[in-house]
Design an enzyme around this catalytic site. Structure first.
Site, PDB file in Angstrom:
ATOM      1  N   HIS A  89      19.606 -47.635 -40.748  1.00 52.75           N
ATOM      2  CA  HIS A  89      19.357 -47.060 -42.058  1.00 52.75           C
ATOM      3  C   HIS A  89      20.432 -46.022 -42.355  1.00 52.75           C
ATOM      4  O   HIS A  89      21.282 -45.724 -41.502  1.00 52.75           O
ATOM      5  CB  HIS A  89      17.955 -46.448 -42.127  1.00 52.75           C
ATOM      6  CG  HIS A  89      17.732 -45.372 -41.106  1.00 52.75           C
ATOM      7  ND1 HIS A  89      17.263 -45.615 -39.847  1.00 52.75           N
ATOM      8  CD2 HIS A  89      17.946 -44.035 -41.161  1.00 52.75           C
ATOM      9  CE1 HIS A  89      17.182 -44.479 -39.165  1.00 52.75           C
ATOM     10  NE2 HIS A  89      17.587 -43.500 -39.950  1.00 52.75           N
ATOM     11  N   HIS A 138      12.786 -43.189 -48.930  1.00 52.76           N
ATOM     12  CA  HIS A 138      13.397 -42.188 -48.060  1.00 52.76           C
ATOM     13  C   HIS A 138      14.779 -42.612 -47.576  1.00 52.76           C
ATOM     14  O   HIS A 138      15.636 -41.778 -47.324  1.00 52.76           O
ATOM     15  CB  HIS A 138      12.514 -41.925 -46.841  1.00 52.76           C
ATOM     16  CG  HIS A 138      11.234 -41.219 -47.149  1.00 52.76           C
ATOM     17  ND1 HIS A 138      11.180 -40.040 -47.859  1.00 52.76           N
ATOM     18  CD2 HIS A 138       9.947 -41.520 -46.853  1.00 52.76           C
ATOM     19  CE1 HIS A 138       9.924 -39.649 -47.983  1.00 52.76           C
ATOM     20  NE2 HIS A 138       9.158 -40.527 -47.390  1.00 52.76           N
ATOM     21  N   GLU A 172      23.520 -36.437 -41.362  1.00 51.25           N
ATOM     22  CA  GLU A 172      22.604 -35.424 -40.832  1.00 51.25           C
ATOM     23  C   GLU A 172      23.287 -34.596 -39.755  1.00 51.25           C
ATOM     24  O   GLU A 172      23.266 -33.359 -39.788  1.00 51.25           O
ATOM     25  CB  GLU A 172      21.345 -36.091 -40.297  1.00 51.25           C
ATOM     26  CG  GLU A 172      20.524 -36.738 -41.394  1.00 51.25           C
ATOM     27  CD  GLU A 172      19.097 -37.023 -40.975  1.00 51.25           C
ATOM     28  OE1 GLU A 172      18.185 -36.457 -41.590  1.00 51.25           O
ATOM     29  OE2 GLU A 172      18.909 -37.812 -40.025  1.00 51.25           O
ATOM     30  N   HIS A 200      21.928 -42.257 -44.344  1.00 55.83           N
ATOM     31  CA  HIS A 200      21.708 -40.889 -44.809  1.00 55.83           C
ATOM     32  C   HIS A 200      22.931 -40.421 -45.592  1.00 55.83           C
ATOM     33  O   HIS A 200      24.069 -40.665 -45.185  1.00 55.83           O
ATOM     34  CB  HIS A 200      21.469 -39.936 -43.632  1.00 55.83           C
ATOM     35  CG  HIS A 200      20.207 -40.209 -42.889  1.00 55.83           C
ATOM     36  ND1 HIS A 200      19.002 -39.637 -43.234  1.00 55.83           N
ATOM     37  CD2 HIS A 200      19.958 -40.994 -41.815  1.00 55.83           C
ATOM     38  CE1 HIS A 200      18.065 -40.064 -42.404  1.00 55.83           C
ATOM     39  NE2 HIS A 200      18.617 -40.890 -41.533  1.00 55.83           N
ATOM     40  N   HIS A 204      22.447 -44.804 -39.058  1.00 53.72           N
ATOM     41  CA  HIS A 204      21.766 -44.610 -37.781  1.00 53.72           C
ATOM     42  C   HIS A 204      21.241 -45.961 -37.295  1.00 53.72           C
ATOM     43  O   HIS A 204      20.409 -46.586 -37.962  1.00 53.72           O
ATOM     44  CB  HIS A 204      20.597 -43.631 -37.921  1.00 53.72           C
ATOM     45  CG  HIS A 204      21.034 -42.225 -38.181  1.00 53.72           C
ATOM     46  ND1 HIS A 204      20.141 -41.224 -38.528  1.00 53.72           N
ATOM     47  CD2 HIS A 204      22.251 -41.632 -38.135  1.00 53.72           C
ATOM     48  CE1 HIS A 204      20.808 -40.087 -38.696  1.00 53.72           C
ATOM     49  NE2 HIS A 204      22.085 -40.316 -38.462  1.00 53.72           N
ATOM     50  N   THR A 261      14.592 -37.739 -36.803  1.00 51.03           N
ATOM     51  CA  THR A 261      14.959 -36.742 -37.816  1.00 51.03           C
ATOM     52  C   THR A 261      14.019 -36.747 -39.012  1.00 51.03           C
ATOM     53  O   THR A 261      14.293 -36.109 -40.023  1.00 51.03           O
ATOM     54  CB  THR A 261      16.409 -36.965 -38.298  1.00 51.03           C
ATOM     55  OG1 THR A 261      16.501 -38.256 -38.910  1.00 51.03           O
ATOM     56  CG2 THR A 261      17.381 -36.863 -37.139  1.00 51.03           C
TER      57      THR A 261
END
Length: 242
Positions: free
Chosen positions: A106, A81, A112, A108, A125, A192
């Site tokens: 981590h 993920h 986001e 994204h 994040h 999230t």
């Protein structure tokens, strides 16, 4: 003892950013998260969900963040993920008179949260959890520019297999992942990913950090062809302060 138990439960909740208990979920169908497990119902019933589109902010004259990122990273994993780096205790965020140790960070791709309707190609994040069980997340946007040394080290140490967790062999200079200026937007939101727990203090940095076009391309490929970003959620009357 009670605080220790609270923190253990909280760290389990933090793991839900990427593990989300044992129920499989996907970024291909984020609208279905709330139907997958009774524990995920907040994903569809919550009214303070993240991410959001940051616009029409209120001037609250927020002071710059006080960040002290000194501790060493512990391990790295691509869990299917996201790419996550777990941290040892030591790094802290001071906020609202509380101390929030950094537990993990981590990535994204794309970002986001939006700023004035704009996605950024990559975001980090930084997830903090206090001993009292409170969560605070610092979001940092990346834009194409110079190569980022910290991202280069993360990519060098990336485990070859999904769900393989390895100890990091070389120290990261976390200052390479944090803007020089510490001004930010603040709002109340949620995790999230399932279970989409609310009550998270979100702090999204105004200033970006650079990453090379090749680094952004590599992260985007690692994070999947569909990306790993939940769609923007309605504000439902929430105020975003700067």
């Amino acid at each position: 003892m009670k605080k220790k138990l609270c923190l253990l439960a909280l760290l389990s909740s933090i793991a839900s950013f990427v593990h989300a208990h044992d129920t499989a979920w996907s970024y291909e169908a984020p609208a279905e998260w709330g139907n997958l497990n009774v524990d995920y119902q907040t994903c569809k019933s919550g009214v303070n969900q993240s991410p959001v589109d940051i616009r029409q902010v209120v001037n609250g004259q927020l002071p710059p963040l006080t960040l002290s990122y000194q501790a060493k990273q512990q391990s790295i994993i691509n869990n299917g993920h996201t790419i996550q780096i777990n941290m040892q205790d030591g790094d802290v965020l001071k906020l609202d008179g509380e101390t929030f140790p950094l537990r993990q960070f981590h990535f994204h791709a794309p970002s986001e949260n939006l700023i004035d309707g704009k996605h950024y190609p990559l975001a980090a994040h930084f997830v903090h959890a206090s001993e009292e069980g409170h969560l605070a997340v610092v979001g940092v946007m990346f834009k194409a520019g110079a190569e980022n040394p910290a991202l280069a080290e993360i990519l060098r140490e990336m485990p070859p297999k999904v769900n393989q967790e390895l100890a990091m062999q070389h120290p990261l200079r976390l200052s390479d992942l944090i803007p020089g200026q510490k001004h930010y937007y603040r709002f109340s939101g949620s995790l999230t990913t399932p279970p989409c727990t609310e009550g998270v203090r979100w702090l999204v940095m105004k200033q970006t950090v650079s990453a090379s076009a090749e680094q952004i391309k590599t992260f985007t490929k690692l994070l999947g062809e569909h990306g790993n970003s939940r769609p923007v959620q309605p504000l439902n009357g929430r105020v975003i302060v700067e």
